[in-house]
Write a protein that holds these residues in place. Structure first.
Motif, short mmCIF file in Angstrom:
data_model
loop_
_atom_site.label_atom_id
_atom_site.label_comp_id
_atom_site.label_asym_id
_atom_site.label_seq_id
_atom_site.Cartn_x
_atom_site.Cartn_y
_atom_site.Cartn_z
N SER A 113 46.92 57.32 42.55
CA SER A 113 45.91 56.30 42.23
C SER A 113 46.55 55.11 41.54
O SER A 113 45.87 54.16 41.16
CB SER A 113 44.85 56.90 41.32
N GLY A 114 47.90 55.17 41.36
CA GLY A 114 48.56 54.06 40.67
C GLY A 114 48.15 54.00 39.20
O GLY A 114 48.19 52.96 38.58
N PHE A 115 47.78 55.13 38.63
CA PHE A 115 47.39 55.24 37.22
C PHE A 115 46.24 54.31 36.87
O PHE A 115 46.16 53.79 35.76
CB PHE A 115 48.59 54.97 36.31
N GLY A 116 45.40 54.09 37.86
CA GLY A 116 44.22 53.28 37.60
C GLY A 116 44.52 51.81 37.32
O GLY A 116 43.69 51.09 36.79
N GLU A 117 45.74 51.38 37.69
CA GLU A 117 46.05 49.97 37.45
C GLU A 117 45.51 49.11 38.58
O GLU A 117 45.53 49.52 39.73
CB GLU A 117 47.57 49.76 37.35
N ASN A 118 45.07 47.94 38.24
CA ASN A 118 44.64 47.00 39.29
C ASN A 118 45.86 46.35 39.91
O ASN A 118 46.92 46.32 39.31
CB ASN A 118 43.78 45.91 38.69
N ASP A 119 45.69 45.83 41.11
CA ASP A 119 46.86 45.12 41.64
C ASP A 119 46.62 43.64 41.74
O ASP A 119 45.81 43.09 41.02
CB ASP A 119 47.29 45.68 42.99
N ARG A 149 44.35 29.83 39.81
CA ARG A 149 44.75 30.20 41.18
C ARG A 149 44.86 31.71 41.40
O ARG A 149 44.23 32.22 42.33
CB ARG A 149 46.05 29.49 41.55
N PRO A 150 45.63 32.44 40.58
CA PRO A 150 45.68 33.89 40.82
C PRO A 150 44.31 34.54 40.65
O PRO A 150 43.97 35.49 41.38
CB PRO A 150 46.66 34.41 39.77
N MET A 151 43.49 34.02 39.75
CA MET A 151 42.19 34.64 39.49
C MET A 151 41.25 34.52 40.68
O MET A 151 40.39 35.37 40.89
CB MET A 151 41.55 34.02 38.24
N LEU A 152 41.42 33.45 41.47
CA LEU A 152 40.57 33.29 42.64
C LEU A 152 41.00 34.22 43.77
O LEU A 152 40.29 34.39 44.76
CB LEU A 152 40.55 31.83 43.11
N GLU A 153 42.18 34.80 43.63
CA GLU A 153 42.61 35.81 44.61
C GLU A 153 42.38 37.21 44.06
O GLU A 153 41.96 38.11 44.78
CB GLU A 153 44.09 35.61 44.96
N LEU A 154 42.71 37.40 42.77
CA LEU A 154 42.47 38.69 42.14
C LEU A 154 41.02 38.69 41.65
O LEU A 154 40.73 38.78 40.47
CB LEU A 154 43.43 38.90 40.96
N THR A 155 40.09 38.59 42.61
CA THR A 155 38.70 38.33 42.22
C THR A 155 38.11 39.48 41.40
O THR A 155 37.24 39.25 40.57
CB THR A 155 37.81 38.09 43.44
N GLN A 156 38.58 40.70 41.64
CA GLN A 156 38.02 41.83 40.88
C GLN A 156 38.30 41.64 39.40
O GLN A 156 37.46 41.87 38.54
CB GLN A 156 38.60 43.16 41.38
#
Lengths: 89, 587
Positions: free
Chosen positions: A83-89, B366-373
């Motif tokens: 799960s990648g240790f719950g890290e976001n990518d 810029r990165p935030m508009l791609e890493l939208t989550q």
């Protein structure tokens, strides 16, 4: 005894937080847990041991689990790694 | 070893000036003597180890709680990891076995087994692996200090102690601050290290000079200037008095002086109020004073939460931070800037793409508009915390209208789902943008129509307008926020904002420059958001200015052709204001 190899794929590798997560999961089970990287084999219930692996992103570690609840233990340990240790990518 | 006056230049890690006496902390080369013990001592050694671990656990627990109170959850996480290291059962079992089998003293066995763990990490090319070794050392040095029986950490240092060492962990910095150390001179650690982060939040001056800690004699008189990044070992009388004067002007004393301010926001001679707000990173000691005086926060930099957590904190963690700051600043407002990462912040992280030209790359919004989550998680946390109705959202480094619209759309989506879940939030929350790119200043009309407020980030605006990096010594002389081209962009942005009834603030470094204050008042800037330790002086200065008279100054400045000419005019004006002291915080 169960044995399985996994790749560390989270972005920062086994740094402090993932190491702590891994140890926390391993410690929930009665089975003995060992991790091996190259020829370094450490106890999976010891954070100092897991940190010592210095497992950067992309490195392969072998999980060994031995004991009454080895099936569940293996399943959960593999799951937390994958799960990648719950890290976001 | 340094034996006579020596001025060394290094990096400015945490601002402020400290004058005092060196205390060299020799961690890493401790007096670990390996002793063979008689079989009857084995139990005693094991017991001593257990007690030392217990004391360490108590200490770390207390530090975690103090840190949590002072700076919030980000810092407690660091101590959680350290507690886990301290109580590692398998490792301690191993140490005890070795003590019994080898018949060696606990101190040396513990030390050598710790070293066996840290050495492979220290040899790693990965900075995160090396960082783990530091975490382990932070714990083991505590255990060893208790195991030796001396050196209690609640002891105060002698007055004016400046600690000299290779590197200090966040926990050490907290406890040294409590023990009244006045500054740190270190050999390792950058401006974005945990050490730097905590030190700045605690307003503890820190200077980093490579290799310095082995060449400063214990008890030597020293001065460190965390603003300039310099240190003087064995300073002469002149150095001492000059820095004492400078310290009075810049030191943390200026924060406590904020209590004396009677009129907030400050008002000009002719009765026009000018908002002076604070730039904040972590919840530090300045907060109590600022919020008690109802000074608004013009810029709350959330990327420090990321740096302190080593990761993007989850929604609930963020929510708790934002709610706390909202509650603390009830009665005034807090502008929360969404994560501003990339370029100089986080460029070393290995998951971030390698960029040939990071200043013109994936940074800011810029990165935030791609890493939208990640972006939506942050927005959700801010909105949930917004029920006091005093929070505002600010988007960093908008370079064109599409980015603002895209971000607004994501914010609407989050609002929509909160409504669906019946979670309360401030439906009228304002969303503003940072104007830090010439394109945004040039298109300020359009952006002002679509944003709720504008805030000019002069540091980036200056570097992009003049195409000069101030960290590059070859071109640093070109970088100057007083360049007429930069000032024209500022004026244009202010005017555009006002055409659409949107307030405009300035939050770059020049906002806190007393020379610039009459100019910005003349331009009609609504808010100056500045470093907390500039607030007192700036509020006082506002009272000396007549907002009608400074309009002439603006005309004259705007017709200049060089930054030097502008500076000269502003200096003349400042002298005419009858100020005897000239403040210089800019080069």
């Amino acid at each position: 005894m169960l044995k399985k190899s996994v790749k560390i794929m989270n972005k920062l590798g086994l740094h402090a937080r993932p190491s702590a997560m891994l140890v926390t999961v391993a410690s929930r089970f009665k089975s003995e847990v060992f991790f091996t990287k190259a020829d370094l084999r450490v106890n999976g219930k010891s954070i100092m041991g897991v940190m010592m692996l210095a497992a950067e992103k992309g490195s392969e570690i072998t999980i060994e689990v031995d004991g009454a609840d080895e099936v569940q233990a293996m399943e959960q340990i593999v799951q937390v790694v994958q799960s990648g240790f719950g890290e976001n990518d | 070893m340094i034996t006579k006056r020596k001025l060394v230049k290094g990096s400015a890690i945490s601002g402020g000036i400290a004058l005092g006496y060196a205390r060299v902390m020799t961690r890493g080369v401790p007096d670990i003597v390996e002793l063979v013990i008689p079989a009857t001592r084995v139990r005693g050694e094991i017991k001593a180890l257990e007690e030392a671990v217990e004391q360490t656990v108590d200490e770390l627990g207390t530090l975690r709680d103090t840190a949590g109170k002072k700076m919030g959850l980000a810092v407690t996480k660091i101590f959680d990891a350290q507690l886990m290291i301290a109580t590692d059962k398998e490792f301690l079992k191993h140490v005890k076995q070795e003590i019994a089998e080898q018949k060696r003293n606990a101190r040396s066995v513990y030390h050598s087994l710790v070293q066996a763990t840290t050495l492979p990490l220290l040899g790693s090319r990965d900075i995160y692996m090396r960082q783990m070794a530091k975490d382990i050392e932070a714990v083991s040095s505590r255990v060893l200090s208790h195991l030796s029986g001396y050196q209690k950490s609640d002891l105060r240092f002698p007055p004016n102690t400046i600690l000299v060492g290779d590197y200090f962990s966040p926990g050490e910095i907290l406890s040294y601050r409590q023990r009244k150390a006045v500054g740190l001179l270190v050999s390792e650690g950058g401006r974005n290290s945990h050490m730097a982060l905590i030190a700045r939040a605690l307003m503890l001056p820190v200077v980093m000079v490579r290799g310095i800690w082995t060449s400063v004699p214990n008890h030597a008189k020293i001065i460190i200037d965390g603003t300039e990044g310099t240190a003087i070992i064995y300073p002469d009388e002149h150095d001492w008095s000059e820095h004492q004067k400078k310290k009075k002007r810049h030191g943390p004393a200026l924060i406590t002086r904020i209590k004396k301010l009677t009129q907030i926001p400050p008002v000009t001679k002719d009765g026009q109020s000018v908002q002076i707000a604070a730039n904040l990173s972590l919840l530090g000691p300045a907060n109590e004073i600022l919020s008690a005086k109802k000074i608004p926060v013009g810029l709350y930099r959330t990327e420090y939460l990321y740096l302190a957590h080593d990761d993007f904190p989850d929604e609930d963690t963020q929510y708790r931070y934002y709610r706390r700051i909202a509650e603390q600043y009830v009665g005034t407002s807090v502008v929360i800037r969404t994560f501003d990462l990339g370029y100089d912040k986080l460029a070393s992280r290995n998951f971030w793409p390698k960029e040939d030209n990071p200043a013109l790359g994936w940074r800011g919004i810029r990165p935030m508009l791609e890493l939208t989550q990640i972006f939506k998680t942050q927005i959700r946390a801010i909105l949930r915390a917004s029920t006091q109705r005093n929070l505002k959202i600010m988007l960093p480094m908008i370079s064109e209208t599409r980015e603002l619209l895209r971000a607004r759309k994501l914010i609407s989506q989050v609002k929509f789902s909160l409504r669906k879940e019946n979670i309360p939030f401030d439906a009228d929350i304002e969303t503003g943008i940072m104007v830090e790119v010439p394109s945004a200043a040039l298109a300020a009309d359009d952006l002002a129509r679509k944003a709720d407020f504008l805030s000019i980030g002069t540091n980036d605006l200056t570097q992009y307008t003049l195409a000069a990096d101030r960290m590059n010594s070859k071109v640093a002389h070109i970088y100057n926020s007083f360049h007429p081209s930069v000032l024209r962009l500022i004026q244009q942005t202010v005017d555009a904002g006002h055409r659409f009834n949107k307030p405009v603030s300035i939050c770059g470094e020049v906002a806190g420059d007393p020379l610039a204050l009459p100019l910005f008042i003349g331009m009609g800037v609504d808010t100056l958001s500045i470093n907390p330790n500039r607030i007192f002086d700036m509020c006082r200065l506002v009272g000396k200015i007549d907002s009608h008279l400074v309009r002439h100054l603006v005309g004259s400045v705007m017709s200049s052709s060089t930054a030097q000419e502008v500076t000269k005019k502003l200096e003349e004006y400042s002298r005419a204001l009858g100020k005897r002291r000239t403040f210089t915080i800019r080069k």
